[in-house]
Every structure is written in C-alpha cells, then in structure tokens.
Design a protein around this motif. Structure first.
Motif, PDB file in Angstrom:
ATOM      1  N   CYS A  72      34.070  41.977  57.506  1.00 28.51           N
ATOM      2  CA  CYS A  72      32.655  41.968  57.901  1.00 28.51           C
ATOM      3  C   CYS A  72      32.324  43.170  58.779  1.00 28.51           C
ATOM      4  CB  CYS A  72      32.316  40.689  58.658  1.00 28.51           C
ATOM      5  SG  CYS A  72      32.150  39.255  57.611  1.00 28.51           S
ATOM      6  N   LEU A  73      33.193  43.455  59.747  1.00 25.76           N
ATOM      7  CA  LEU A  73      32.922  44.566  60.658  1.00 25.76           C
ATOM      8  C   LEU A  73      33.016  45.903  59.921  1.00 25.76           C
ATOM      9  CD1 LEU A  73      34.738  43.276  63.871  1.00 25.76           C
ATOM     10  CD2 LEU A  73      32.279  43.454  63.481  1.00 25.76           C
ATOM     11  N   LEU A  74      33.974  46.013  59.015  1.00 21.74           N
ATOM     12  CA  LEU A  74      34.060  47.251  58.222  1.00 21.74           C
ATOM     13  C   LEU A  74      32.808  47.433  57.376  1.00 21.74           C
ATOM     14  CD1 LEU A  74      37.728  47.572  56.908  1.00 21.74           C
ATOM     15  CD2 LEU A  74      36.467  49.212  58.305  1.00 21.74           C
ATOM     16  N   ASP A  75      32.327  46.321  56.832  1.00 22.17           N
ATOM     17  CA  ASP A  75      31.104  46.389  56.017  1.00 22.17           C
ATOM     18  C   ASP A  75      29.916  46.809  56.883  1.00 22.17           C
ATOM     19  OD1 ASP A  75      29.738  45.761  53.438  1.00 22.17           O
ATOM     20  OD2 ASP A  75      28.696  44.321  54.720  1.00 22.17           O
ATOM     21  N   ALA A  76      29.839  46.201  58.088  1.00 19.04           N
ATOM     22  CA  ALA A  76      28.707  46.512  58.973  1.00 19.04           C
ATOM     23  C   ALA A  76      28.742  47.954  59.458  1.00 19.04           C
ATOM     24  CB  ALA A  76      28.721  45.555  60.176  1.00 19.04           C
ATOM     25  N   MET A  77      29.926  48.522  59.608  1.00 19.53           N
ATOM     26  CA  MET A  77      30.013  49.898  60.139  1.00 19.53           C
ATOM     27  C   MET A  77      30.007  50.957  59.035  1.00 19.53           C
ATOM     28  SD  MET A  77      33.949  50.223  61.606  1.00 19.53           S
ATOM     29  CE  MET A  77      33.728  48.969  62.834  1.00 19.53           C
ATOM     30  N   GLN A  78      29.871  50.491  57.798  1.00 20.18           N
ATOM     31  CA  GLN A  78      29.884  51.444  56.686  1.00 20.18           C
ATOM     32  C   GLN A  78      28.748  52.453  56.810  1.00 20.18           C
ATOM     33  OE1 GLN A  78      29.518  49.618  52.802  1.00 20.18           O
ATOM     34  NE2 GLN A  78      31.088  50.973  51.972  1.00 20.18           N
ATOM     35  N   GLU A  79      27.564  51.974  57.210  1.00 20.73           N
ATOM     36  CA  GLU A  79      26.410  52.894  57.275  1.00 20.73           C
ATOM     37  C   GLU A  79      26.554  53.902  58.423  1.00 20.73           C
ATOM     38  OE1 GLU A  79      22.576  51.579  59.085  1.00 20.73           O
ATOM     39  OE2 GLU A  79      23.379  49.561  58.670  1.00 20.73           O
ATOM     40  N   TYR A  80      27.501  53.641  59.326  1.00 21.73           N
ATOM     41  CA  TYR A  80      27.771  54.600  60.410  1.00 21.73           C
ATOM     42  C   TYR A  80      29.042  55.401  60.122  1.00 21.73           C
ATOM     43  CZ  TYR A  80      24.573  51.338  62.620  1.00 21.73           C
ATOM     44  OH  TYR A  80      23.486  50.540  62.894  1.00 21.73           O
ATOM     45  N   ALA A  81      29.500  55.319  58.868  1.00 22.78           N
ATOM     46  CA  ALA A  81      30.713  56.018  58.432  1.00 22.78           C
ATOM     47  C   ALA A  81      31.921  55.589  59.248  1.00 22.78           C
ATOM     48  CB  ALA A  81      30.523  57.537  58.503  1.00 22.78           C
ATOM     49  N   GLY A  82      31.951  54.308  59.630  1.00 23.03           N
ATOM     50  CA  GLY A  82      33.079  53.786  60.393  1.00 23.03           C
ATOM     51  C   GLY A  82      34.263  53.490  59.501  1.00 23.03           C
ATOM     52  N   SER A  83      35.452  53.503  60.076  1.00 20.82           N
ATOM     53  CA  SER A  83      36.655  53.212  59.299  1.00 20.82           C
ATOM     54  C   SER A  83      37.771  52.771  60.244  1.00 20.82           C
ATOM     55  CB  SER A  83      37.089  54.434  58.485  1.00 20.82           C
ATOM     56  OG  SER A  83      37.592  55.416  59.351  1.00 20.82           O
ATOM     57  N   PRO A  84      38.856  52.215  59.719  1.00 16.35           N
ATOM     58  CA  PRO A  84      39.971  51.818  60.577  1.00 16.35           C
ATOM     59  C   PRO A  84      40.699  53.033  61.142  1.00 16.35           C
ATOM     60  CG  PRO A  84      40.123  50.777  58.403  1.00 16.35           C
ATOM     61  CD  PRO A  84      39.102  51.839  58.312  1.00 16.35           C
ATOM     62  N   VAL A  85      41.182  52.885  62.367  1.00 11.97           N
ATOM     63  CA  VAL A  85      42.052  53.915  62.952  1.00 11.97           C
ATOM     64  C   VAL A  85      43.279  53.213  63.528  1.00 11.97           C
ATOM     65  CG1 VAL A  85      40.167  55.511  63.521  1.00 11.97           C
ATOM     66  CG2 VAL A  85      40.938  53.842  65.228  1.00 11.97           C
ATOM     67  N   GLY A  86      44.333  53.993  63.731  1.00 17.78           N
ATOM     68  CA  GLY A  86      45.533  53.449  64.340  1.00 17.78           C
ATOM     69  C   GLY A  86      45.453  53.512  65.853  1.00 17.78           C
ATOM     70  N   ILE A  87      46.458  52.936  66.496  1.00 17.69           N
ATOM     71  CA  ILE A  87      46.430  52.845  67.956  1.00 17.69           C
ATOM     72  C   ILE A  87      46.635  54.216  68.609  1.00 17.69           C
ATOM     73  CG2 ILE A  87      48.878  52.406  68.404  1.00 17.69           C
ATOM     74  CD1 ILE A  87      47.885  50.089  70.238  1.00 17.69           C
ATOM     75  N   SER A  88      47.205  55.166  67.871  1.00 16.58           N
ATOM     76  CA  SER A  88      47.389  56.507  68.437  1.00 16.58           C
ATOM     77  C   SER A  88      46.051  57.143  68.802  1.00 16.58           C
ATOM     78  CB  SER A  88      48.131  57.404  67.445  1.00 16.58           C
ATOM     79  OG  SER A  88      49.417  56.889  67.200  1.00 16.58           O
ATOM     80  N   ALA A  89      45.025  56.856  68.005  1.00 13.07           N
ATOM     81  CA  ALA A  89      43.698  57.401  68.309  1.00 13.07           C
ATOM     82  C   ALA A  89      43.150  56.778  69.595  1.00 13.07           C
ATOM     83  CB  ALA A  89      42.752  57.150  67.143  1.00 13.07           C
ATOM     84  N   LEU A  90      43.407  55.478  69.801  1.00 11.95           N
ATOM     85  CA  LEU A  90      42.932  54.820  71.027  1.00 11.95           C
ATOM     86  C   LEU A  90      43.695  55.340  72.248  1.00 11.95           C
ATOM     87  CD1 LEU A  90      42.321  51.090  70.040  1.00 11.95           C
ATOM     88  CD2 LEU A  90      41.028  53.144  69.459  1.00 11.95           C
ATOM     89  N   GLU A  91      44.990  55.564  72.066  1.00 14.11           N
ATOM     90  CA  GLU A  91      45.784  56.119  73.168  1.00 14.11           C
ATOM     91  C   GLU A  91      45.258  57.501  73.547  1.00 14.11           C
ATOM     92  OE1 GLU A  91      49.894  53.880  71.715  1.00 14.11           O
ATOM     93  OE2 GLU A  91      49.723  56.061  71.587  1.00 14.11           O
ATOM     94  N   ALA A  92      44.849  58.267  72.524  1.00 15.04           N
ATOM     95  CA  ALA A  92      44.294  59.601  72.798  1.00 15.04           C
ATOM     96  C   ALA A  92      42.964  59.497  73.527  1.00 15.04           C
ATOM     97  CB  ALA A  92      44.131  60.374  71.483  1.00 15.04           C
ATOM     98  N   LEU A  93      42.166  58.463  73.204  1.00 21.45           N
ATOM     99  CA  LEU A  93      40.893  58.264  73.918  1.00 21.45           C
ATOM    100  C   LEU A  93      41.149  57.992  75.396  1.00 21.45           C
ATOM    101  CD1 LEU A  93      38.693  55.874  71.711  1.00 21.45           C
ATOM    102  CD2 LEU A  93      38.381  58.322  72.058  1.00 21.45           C
ATOM    103  N   VAL A  94      42.144  57.145  75.657  1.00 22.00           N
ATOM    104  CA  VAL A  94      42.440  56.754  77.043  1.00 22.00           C
ATOM    105  C   VAL A  94      42.951  57.943  77.841  1.00 22.00           C
ATOM    106  CG1 VAL A  94      43.927  55.307  78.474  1.00 22.00           C
ATOM    107  CG2 VAL A  94      42.878  54.359  76.430  1.00 22.00           C
ATOM    108  N   SER A  95      43.798  58.746  77.207  1.00 22.29           N
ATOM    109  CA  SER A  95      44.406  59.857  77.941  1.00 22.29           C
ATOM    110  C   SER A  95      43.547  61.121  77.927  1.00 22.29           C
ATOM    111  CB  SER A  95      45.797  60.163  77.380  1.00 22.29           C
ATOM    112  OG  SER A  95      45.699  60.447  76.002  1.00 22.29           O
ATOM    113  N   ALA A  96      42.426  61.090  77.175  1.00 21.62           N
ATOM    114  CA  ALA A  96      41.582  62.300  77.080  1.00 21.62           C
ATOM    115  C   ALA A  96      40.894  62.580  78.416  1.00 21.62           C
ATOM    116  CB  ALA A  96      40.550  62.118  75.985  1.00 21.62           C
TER     117      ALA A  96
END
Lengths: 241, 114
Positions: A217-241
């Motif tokens: 459902c969430l993937l469907d809802a974020m489709q119009e915003y070009a959303g997609s799944p990411v791995g935890i490495s991307a979140l770790e990079a957000l935290v350490s950025a």
C-alpha cells in the motif's frame, strides 16, 4: 559485495520474498539480516538521494521490545531510561535507542538503526528478573514477533501519508517525537516521527501479519512521488550526513 | 405531520468523529463499541439472577447512557456518555475516573455456594 541469504538467519522479515525479488543485498547487523541496498543497477549514492526525497525501508529484524503495567514507568526510570512526560511521545536515549510511551502504562523500545544499543536485550532480561523477584507490576511485552517495523523517509513523506492516513502528519502539526496510533491504509499502526539526520522520517509499526499488505500500500501511495524501497545503508548515510 | 428528526451528531458533516481520551479526535471507524457500562456487582454476594443480568442483559435506554468504547489502533478502552436519541457524544473519559484502584477478584469456595 556478496549477499547473505536471509533464510539462513535466526529470524527473517515477513517481507524477505519481496526483498529477494527486488534483488536485495543483505547484511548482518549483529542481530539479524537486514537489506543493505538493492542491486538494481543504481549505486548506493542514488539510494541516498532516494531516501532524501521519498523511500521506504524495512527495519523489521532490528531489536525492539516493550513493557506494560502500572509500574512500568517508574521501573524504567529506575533503570536510567528517560521517559516522555506524556503519552504518545518518544525520546531518543543517549545510546541512540528510542523510548515511546503508547499510554501512561505502556512503553515501546526501538533500537537505533545501527543496532548499536544493547538496551532492548538488557531491559528485557532485567524486567523478567525484577518481576520474578519483586512484584514490580511491570510486564515484558515483546514486540519483535508481533509487529513489523518500517521507515518512510523523505521530504514528501507527509504528503504521501495524507493519502492513506487521517491524522495530519505534516511537520508543523506533528512534531519530532510525536506518535499517532491510528489507521494507515485501513491497517492499525503506530506512527512515530523520528527524523533521520535532517530528513523528515517516520517509523511505522503494524501487526506483523499485515506487513506485506502495508508495504504494498505504501509503495503504491508513494508511486506518484517516485518513491521506492531503499536499504538500511541509505538510512545510515542520512544519520551520519 | 411528521415530527422533526432530532439533530444527529453526523448531520452537516461528512465524517463522524469520536474523541479518544488517549489519542484525540479520530474517525469513528477506528473505534469498536463495547456495550453499556454498569457497575460490577459483588460476585460473592450477588444472586445468580443479578449476575446474569449484569453479564448478559442491557437496559437499551433512550437518553444519555454511559458506554464502553475501544480505540482499536491502540487497544485503549474508555467510557463515553452518549445520547442514544440524538447520537450526540456528550463526553469521553478514561476508565480511571471510575476504577481508581486495581480490581482483584477473590475466589469463592464452591461448597459455600447454595
């Protein structure tokens, strides 16, 4: 990077088939396997950009627990845990784990996304011992197998949520640390605003049997915003950025 | 001439809301009705008839009644005063207003029951 096989871990996310079909590369956090990134031709820097705009990540194999009972609050304070002053608020502890009050008598503890905090394991053992030795009126409420744990990140996340959730989650209405226990895509869920770095982010916990439904459902809802799944490495990079 | 319909809580609105004492105002679809509130009789002294009345039967009164409601997303049970004629919610409040201490049930000796 050679990917680990998620089916060889002690536990696996209810979403692991979705991740495998999406060419996920898994890594070991020290507790269990999580998706590091998706090997779909994009580099990890692209996943970081994705996480900044609109993305979803499965954190279901990270440690979490909970406590309930008339004595839960005072017991946790005696363990050195900082407790929010009111219900439906959360506080990040010095070691990075997050403590949320779901009511005056119920606490939810989530590890940090790097799974460095040992509070989840330590508190669980301590509460069991204390309860057996003295009636602390604190009851362990394990959350690892009852709830899935997703993160939705990106500056467009609140707009996306307005399609599937009746509570106003826009940042000027829903402060950092706020919690909404409500219906998300007709599924009961706990939504916690927990920004990662400077990026607007929400944790979502729902019944584990609804994990695949809510993920889709969430993937469907974020489709119009070009959303997609990411791995935890991307979140770790957000935290350490 | 038909009597005028009483005002309903939903009239003029597209959404029916209920205020949970823990979580705030939410769509009524997030709630489950839990039946009328009645003070629990003492199970050691009450008659079987009165106990059955408490467990199985309802007053179904027309007017202001107190009811149990549950916010299903948080499993939070609370009480609401509602006018069953107008469907107006007068107020909602936590169960702690009535249950100020833990309720423990002492066991009954089966031989003492007549």
């Amino acid at each position: 990077m050679a990917s680990l096989d998620p089916t060889t871990g002690m536990r696996r996310s209810q979403l692991y088939r979705r991740h495998i079909n999406n060419k996920a590369v898994f890594k070991n956090t020290g507790y269990d396997f999580v998706v590091s990134h998706y090997d779909n031709g994009n580099d990890q820097h692209t996943e970081l950009d994705q996480a900044r705009s609109m993305a979803i990540c499965d954190l279901s194999t990270l440690p979490r627990t909970g406590f309930k009972g008339a004595g839960a609050r005072s017991w946790a304070e005696n363990q050195g845990i900082k407790i929010p002053d009111s219900a439906n608020r959360s506080i990040v502890q010095p070691d990075g784990c997050l403590v949320a009050t779901l009511s005056d008598q119920e606490l939810l503890i989530l590890s940090d996304i790097l799974a460095k905090s040992h509070q989840v394991t330590a508190l669980g053992e301590q509460s069991t011992n204390d309860h057996l030795e003295n009636d602390t009126q604190t009851y362990l409420l394990p959350r690892g197998d009852s709830h899935c744990w997703l993160a939705v990140t990106g500056n467009q996340a609140a707009e996306m949520f307005s399609k599937v959730c009746g509570v106003d989650l826009r940042p000027h209405k829903f402060a950092l640390g706020d919690i909404a226990q409500t219906s998300v895509a007709k599924t009961n869920a706990v939504v916690i605003r927990q920004d990662l770095g400077q990026i607007l982010s929400y944790y979502i916990l729902c019944d584990i049997s609804a994990a695949e439904f809510l993920w889709d459902c969430l993937l469907d809802a974020m489709q119009e915003y070009a959303g997609s799944p990411v791995g935890i490495s991307a979140l770790e990079a957000l935290v350490s950025a | 001439m038909k009597p005028a319909l009483p005002p309903r809580a939903t009239r003029g609105r597209s959404l029916k809301l209920l205020t949970c004492p823990l979580n705030g105002s939410r769509n009524i679809s997030e709630f489950t009705y839990g039946g009328e509130y009645h003070a629990t009789p003492n199970h050691l002294t009450t008659s079987a008839r009165d106990w059955a009345e408490h467990v199985f039967f309802h007053d179904n009164a027309a007017g202001v009644v107190t009811e149990w409601w549950c916010h299903t997303a948080s499993s939070f049970w609370f009480l609401a005063e509602r006018n069953t004629i107008t469907d107006e919610i007068i107020r909602t409040f936590k169960a702690e207003e009535i249950y100020t201490q833990r309720v423990d049930f002492s066991t009954i000796n089966p031989e003492s029951r007549s």
